[in-house]
Design an enzyme around this catalytic site. Structure first.
Site, mmCIF file in Angstrom:
data_model
loop_
_atom_site.group_PDB
_atom_site.id
_atom_site.type_symbol
_atom_site.label_atom_id
_atom_site.label_comp_id
_atom_site.label_asym_id
_atom_site.label_seq_id
_atom_site.Cartn_x
_atom_site.Cartn_y
_atom_site.Cartn_z
ATOM 1 N N ASP A 189 0.118 4.323 8.785
ATOM 2 C CA ASP A 189 0.320 3.054 8.576
ATOM 3 C C ASP A 189 -1.324 2.618 8.020
ATOM 4 O O ASP A 189 -1.655 1.975 6.867
ATOM 5 C CB ASP A 189 0.669 1.859 9.515
ATOM 6 C CG ASP A 189 0.243 0.691 9.297
ATOM 7 O OD1 ASP A 189 0.626 0.028 8.271
ATOM 8 O OD2 ASP A 189 -0.147 0.008 10.188
ATOM 9 N N HIS A 208 4.550 -0.433 0.927
ATOM 10 C CA HIS A 208 3.540 -0.121 1.916
ATOM 11 C C HIS A 208 4.427 0.788 3.095
ATOM 12 O O HIS A 208 3.935 1.911 3.289
ATOM 13 C CB HIS A 208 2.897 -1.052 2.673
ATOM 14 C CG HIS A 208 2.599 -0.881 3.950
ATOM 15 N ND1 HIS A 208 1.329 0.036 4.094
ATOM 16 C CD2 HIS A 208 2.576 -1.456 5.184
ATOM 17 C CE1 HIS A 208 1.021 0.138 5.482
ATOM 18 N NE2 HIS A 208 1.636 -0.839 6.001
ATOM 19 N N HIS A 219 8.317 -0.743 10.396
ATOM 20 C CA HIS A 219 7.313 -0.973 11.363
ATOM 21 C C HIS A 219 6.725 -2.403 11.298
ATOM 22 O O HIS A 219 6.315 -2.936 12.150
ATOM 23 C CB HIS A 219 6.174 0.047 11.395
ATOM 24 C CG HIS A 219 5.236 -0.054 10.177
ATOM 25 N ND1 HIS A 219 5.496 0.853 9.121
ATOM 26 C CD2 HIS A 219 4.187 -0.758 10.004
ATOM 27 C CE1 HIS A 219 4.540 0.377 8.102
ATOM 28 N NE2 HIS A 219 3.727 -0.560 8.867
ATOM 29 N N GLU A 277 7.342 -8.172 12.604
ATOM 30 C CA GLU A 277 6.000 -9.002 12.696
ATOM 31 C C GLU A 277 6.147 -10.011 11.384
ATOM 32 O O GLU A 277 5.707 -11.155 11.449
ATOM 33 C CB GLU A 277 4.731 -8.474 12.396
ATOM 34 C CG GLU A 277 3.579 -9.100 12.551
ATOM 35 C CD GLU A 277 2.405 -8.237 12.901
ATOM 36 O OE1 GLU A 277 1.331 -8.719 12.786
ATOM 37 O OE2 GLU A 277 2.650 -6.742 13.064
ATOM 38 N N ASP A 278 6.628 -9.555 10.282
ATOM 39 C CA ASP A 278 6.416 -10.228 8.800
ATOM 40 C C ASP A 278 7.781 -10.808 8.273
ATOM 41 O O ASP A 278 7.767 -11.358 7.040
ATOM 42 C CB ASP A 278 5.720 -9.220 7.765
ATOM 43 C CG ASP A 278 4.391 -8.810 8.087
ATOM 44 O OD1 ASP A 278 3.860 -9.565 9.023
ATOM 45 O OD2 ASP A 278 3.976 -7.620 7.956
ATOM 46 N N ASP A 311 -26.554 24.200 -2.592
ATOM 47 C CA ASP A 311 -26.356 25.732 -2.761
ATOM 48 C C ASP A 311 -25.605 26.392 -1.564
ATOM 49 O O ASP A 311 -25.763 27.291 -1.002
ATOM 50 C CB ASP A 311 -27.829 26.629 -2.602
ATOM 51 C CG ASP A 311 -28.704 26.057 -3.797
ATOM 52 O OD1 ASP A 311 -28.217 26.040 -5.033
ATOM 53 O OD2 ASP A 311 -29.899 25.788 -3.554
#
Length: 798
Positions: A156, A64, A88, A92-93, A277
C-alpha cells in the site's frame, strides 16, 4: 448505499487500464488452485464501495488497491492476502464495515483488513501525538498475530509513494516520505524484502533530498551508458568461463540503487566520481557449493581487490540475507562488483520472509515465523510495549534498538550475537547474560584490550573480562549502553539500592554535570527554576525525588540541566577574550571551552584523546601536551568549540573511558584570572598596610592621622572579610579539583590568621585607637562561618 453493475465496473476498468484478467493470470502461475471467482467478487465489492471516489491524479480510487494487489503478486502471497489488499481501504473510506467484509469473505480476511484500517491513522513525525503512537503500537500487535498485515501495508505504501508526485503540498510529500524512510523502510529490511525496500528508499530519497537525488540520478545515468560496453563484455567473459567449468549459472548486470550510493557518500566520505568506474553483476547458481566454485572462477579471471570479499553465506545478515560479495579489478581498470548466490538465496533476498511464508509446501507457518530470525523484531517491540514508558521513549527505543541497522559480533566460541549498529561492549555483555554485564571489567575485541564503552563493528570477536566478585554495574555505563535491554538491566540494579544511596548518587552525578557546565554548586541551583521543573513533571513531588531518579538512571543529569537552562549554551564562564577573537556565540551559538586532561604517560595517549574529539565531530582550536617534570604525568590542555551542555558531558564521558586517564577538568580562565588578580590585590593591600600607617604617623595633623588610620584599618578589615568569602566561593564553584582538598581550607584559614596577627601588631605598634569589640566580633563571625562551611564540606565528603 452505492450500487454499480458488473458491466459498468468492467467498462470503467478498461478505460483506466485495470485488467483483472492479467493479475488473475499472474497469480495462477504460482497458485494453481486460486479461487478466481472469490477474487473477482472482492474486486467488485471494493469497486462498488469506492464508486465515485477519485485519487489525486484523477483516476478512480479502485486503481490504488488494485495496484497494491499487483505489487503483492510479485511476492507470491496467498489468496486471503490478495483479497485483503483489494479491500484494505474500504472500512476507512466507505460506508462498508468490517462486519460486511467478515460476512462476505470470512474472519481471516476481515482481521487482515482491520489491521490495515487501524494503521491508516498513523502519521509518524518527529513529535508524534499520543494517539498516533498508540496506533503504531496497535499495528505491531496485529502484525505479531499475522505478519501479512505489515506486508499489505508495505505494498500500500509503495504504490502511494509511486504516485506521491500528484500531491501538490511539498510539506505533505516530505512528511510522508520521512515517515516511510524512518518506519516502513526498516520494516521491509527486517523482513528481508529487498525489492520493496530498495524502491521505497529511492522514492523517499527523491522527495527528501531532491537536489542530491537529481545530481546522483543524472550522474549514474551517464555512467551506465559509458560503462555498458564493458558490462556486456564482462558478462560474456564470466558466462563463458563458468560454462568451461560446467557450472550452470545465470549472469546479468545490475544497477546500484541511488539511495544506497547516497548513504555511502555520506557515511564513508567518498566522492561521487568514485562511482563512475564501477560496474555490478550478479551470478545465480543452483547449489551453495557452486557459489564458492563460481567465486574461484571470478578470481582466476580478475585480480581481487584486497579487503573487498565478504561471505554472507557462512555468516548471514540479521535479516537472513545470504550471498558472496567480491570486488575485482575488471576490464579497462573498472572496479567490478560481483554478488554470487543460489536461486533460493536470491528469492530469499528479494522477497524475504514472504518467500517461505507463502510457500505452498510450508505446512506450519506459525512455527516458521517463530523460528525465523527476521520475525524477532516483532517480539522485541511487544516487550517494549509491556514496559511502562513515555511514548517519546518508546519511539526512541524503537528507532535505536529495532529499526537501526544490525551487526553480528561473536563470542570466543563462535556464537553470533545480534546487536544494533553503534552498540558497545556493554550491550554485548548484557546480551550474553545479565550477570556477565554486572561483573564486567573490560573487554577484549579481536585480541586487543579495550574499554567497555568501545563501539563494536560487524564481525568483531568479543570476550568480556569479568570480576570474581559481584561488583555491580557503573552508572557511567548508561550513556554508552545503546540497547534497551542493557539500559533496563543497569537501571533495575540501581533501583534496588537504598533511597539514601540513590539520593547521594544523584547529588554526586548532578554536581559533576554542574561542574562541567560551569553552573556552580548544587545548593545554589535556582529555586524558581527547580519549582517550575517540578510543576511540569508531576511524577516528582520534591527535588529529592528528581535526585533519586538521576541516581537510579531514570533520567540523566544533563537532560535535567538542559531543561532547567534551555537557552544557555556552553558560554557559561567563557566570555570576553575568546568571544572577541572567535565570534561564534552570536552566529552559531558555539563557544570555546578549555579542558585539562591528566593521564598516565603512554604510547599513543594523545592520539586516543584526539580520536575521541574527532569522533564527536568537535573542532579543537588549541591543543597543548606535555609531561610534568617530577611525576611524569601526561597533561593535555585543549580549547574546543562547544555549543551546548550535552556536548561537554558527552566529551567528558568519552575521555574518561580511555585507559590511563586520571581526571578530566574544565578550566575557567576568566574566573582563574579574577581569582589570581583579587588574591594579589588583597595580599598587596595587607603588605602596604604598615607602610601607609607609618607615613600617617609622621604627619603633624593628628586628627587627620586618626581619621585616615581608622578608615584604613576598618576598611581593610572589611575588604579582607569580603575577599576571603568571595575567593572561597569562586574557588568552590569554579575549581572542583580543589573543593574537597585540604589546600583550599588551609589557605583560607591561613589568610585569616595572617590578617589577625598583622592587625594586632599594627594596633599595638602604631598605638591606633581600635574598637576590639567590633573588630573581634567581625573576626569571630567570619571564623565561625568558615568553620561551619568546612564541617559541612567534610560531612558531605564522608
Amino acid at each position: 448505499m452505492r450500487n454499480t453493475t458488473k458491466n459498468q465496473i468492467s467498462e470503467a476498468n478498461s478505460e483506466n487500464g485495470i485488467h483483472l484478467e492479467s493479475i488473475i493470470s499472474e497469480v495462477k502461475r504460482y497458485m494453481p488452485n486460486f479461487n478466481e471467482s472469490r477474487f473477482t467478487k472482492a474486486f467488485e465489492f471494493a469497486a462498488n464501495a469506492h464508486a465515485g471516489q477519485v485519487r489525486k491524479d484523477g483516476s478512480p480510487y479502485i486503481t490504488h488497491p488494485f495496484e497494491a494487489t499487483r505489487i503483492l503478486t510479485s511476492l507470491h502471497v496467498d489468496e486471503d492476502t490478495l483479497i485483503a489488499a483489494l479491500l484494505h481501504d474500504v472500512p476507512e473510506d466507505t460506508e462498508k464495515t468490517i462486519e460486511d467484509i467478515d460476512a462476505a469473505f470470512g474472519k481471516k480476511v476481515a482481521f487482515l483488513v482491520d489491521g490495515i484500517t487501524k494503521l491508516a491513522k498513523v502519521h509518524y513525525q518527529h513529535d508524534m501525538e499520543q494517539r498516533q503512537i498508540e496506533s503504531l503500537k496497535k499495528l505491531f500487535l496485529h502484525t505479531a498475530k499475522d505478519p501479512r498485515i505489515i506486508i499489505i501495508k508495505l505494498a500500500d505504501r509503495l504504490h502511494n509513494m509511486r504516485t506521491l508526485h500528484f500531491i501538490t503540498k511539498e510539506q505533505k510529500r516530505v512528511r510522508i516520505s520521512r515517515e516511510t524512510l524512518e518506519i516502513f523502510v526498516p520494516i521491509a529490511n527486517l523482513l528481508g524484502i529487498e525489492e520493496l525496500k530498495a524502491e521505497l528508499e529511492d522514492l523517499c530519497f527523491k522527495y527528501l533530498f531532491p537536489d542530491e537525488y537529481a545530481t546522483i540520478s543524472e550522474r549514474m545515468k551517464r555512467t551506465r551508458e559509458k560503462n555498458k560496453k564493458y558490462l556486456d563484455e564482462t558478462q560474456k567473459m564470466v558466462d563463458d568461463a563458468l560454462r568451461v567449468e560446467h557450472l550452470q549459472a545465470m549472469v546479468y548486470g545490475r544497477y546500484r540503487h541511488l539511495y544506497g550510493i547516497y548513504k555511502e557518500l555520506v557515511s564513508s566520505g567518498k566522492r561521487l566520481d568514485e562511482f563512475d568506474d564501477v560496474i555490478s553483476l550478479r551470478i545465480l547458481v543452483p547449489e551453495k557449493d557452486d557459489c564458492y566454485k563460481a567465486l574461484g572462477v571470478i578470481h582466476s579471471l580478475y585480480k581481487p581487490k584486497p579487503g573487498k570479499f565478504k561471505d554472507y553465506i557462512a555468516v548471514p545478515k540479521m535479516n537472513g540475507y545470504q550471498s558472496l560479495h567480491t570486488v575485482v579489478f575488471g576490464l579497462n581498470g573498472l572496479s567490478s562488483e560481483f554478488q554470487i548466490r543460489t536461486n533460493t538465496m536470491h528469492l530469499d533476498a528479494e522477497y524475504g520472509v514472504a518467500a517461505h511464508y507463502f510457500n505452498t509446501n510450508t505446512k506450519n507457518k506459525k512455527n516458521l515465523l517463530e523460528e525465523d530470525k527476521r520475525a524477532t523484531w516483532i517480539e522485541k517491540i511487544i516487550q517494549m510495549q509491556k514496559k511502562e514508558s513515555a511514548n517519546a521513549e518508546f519511539i526512541q527505543d524503537l528507532k535505536l534498538d529495532v529499526f537501526k541497522d544490525r551487526i553480528f559480533v561473536f563470542t570466543p566460541k563462535g556464537r553470533a550475537i545480534d546487536l544494533p549498529q553503534d552498540a558497545t561492549c556493554i550491550d554485548f555483555a548484557y546480551q550474553v547474560h545479565t550477570d556477565v554485564g554486572h561483573r564486567a571489567l573490560k573487554a577484549e575485541v579481536n585480541g586487543q584490550m579495550v574499554p567497555l564503552a568501545t563501539q563494536l563493528q560487524n564481525g568483531d570477536t568479543v570476550r568480556i573480562i569479568v570480576s570474581d566478585f559481584a561488583k555491580g554495574p557503573s552508572r557511567s555505563w548508561l550513556p554508552f549502553a545503546k540497547t534497551t535491554a542493557a539500559k533496563n538491566r543497569i537501571r533495575d540494579y540501581f533501583k534496588h539500592a537504598s533511597r539514601d544511596a540513590r539520593l547521594n548518587s544523584g547529588r554526586t552525578i548532578l554536581q559533576k554535570e554542574l561542574d562541567r557546565a560551569g553552573l556552580g554548586l548544587l545548593k545554589n541551583l535556582s529555586f524558581r527554576k527547580t519549582l517550575k521543573y517540578l510543576k511540569k513533571h508531576t511524577e516528582y513531588k520534591a527535588f529529592d525525588d528528581v535526585l533519586i531518579a538521576i541516581g537510579e538512571g531514570s533520567i540523566s543529569a544533563i537532560e535535567f540541566l538542559s531543561e532547567l537552562y534551555p537557552n544557555k549554551t556552553a558560554t557559561v564562564g567563557v566570555l570576553g577574550y575568546f568571544e572577541r577573537f572567535f565570534r561564534w556565540k552570536r552566529k552559531e551559538q558555539i563557544t570555546p571551552v578549555a579542558i585539562k586532561i591528566v593521564s598516565q604517560d603512554g604510547v599513543g595517549q594523545l592520539e586516543k584523546i584526539l580520536k575521541v574529539v574527532s569522533s564527536l565531530q568537535l573542532n579543537a582550536l588549541v591543543t597543548k601536551a606535555y609531561l610534568t617534570p617530577i611525576r611524569k604525568d601526561f597533561i593535555c590542555k585543549q580549547i574546543l568549540a562547544i555549543n551546548n551542555f550535552s556536548q561537554i558531558s558527552e566529551l567528558f564521558q568519552n575521555l574518561e573511558q580511555i585507559d590511563g586517564i586520571r581526571s578530566v577538568q574544565r578550566l575557567f580562565w576568566q574566573r582563574r584570572l579574577f581569582f589570581i588578580f583579587s588574591s594579589i590585590v588583597t595580599f598587596g593591600f595587607w603588605v602596604a598596610h604598615p607602610f601607609v600607617l607609618h607615613e600617617l604617623s609622621t604627619t603633624t595633623d593628628r586628627q587627620m592621622e586618626f581619621n585616615l588610620s581608622t578608615l584604613i584599618m576598618y576598611g581593610g578589615l572589611f575588604m579582607l572579610f569580603i575577599m576571603v568569602l568571595l575567593l572561597k566561593r569562586v574557588t568552590v564553584r569554579s575549581f572542583p579539583e580543589l573543593r574537597e582538598t585540604v589546600v583550599l581550607w588551609t589557605v583560607t584559614f591561613m589568610m585569616i590568621f595572617v590578617a589577625a596577627v598583622t592587625l594586632v601588631a599594627e594596633v599595638l605598634f602604631f598605638n591606633i585607637n581600635f574598637n576590639w569589640l567590633i573588630g573581634g566580633g567581625m573576626f569571630l563571625g567570619l571564623t565561625a562561618y568558615l568553620v561551619k562551611e568546612f564541617l559541612q564540606e567534610r560531612s558531605r565528603a564522608v
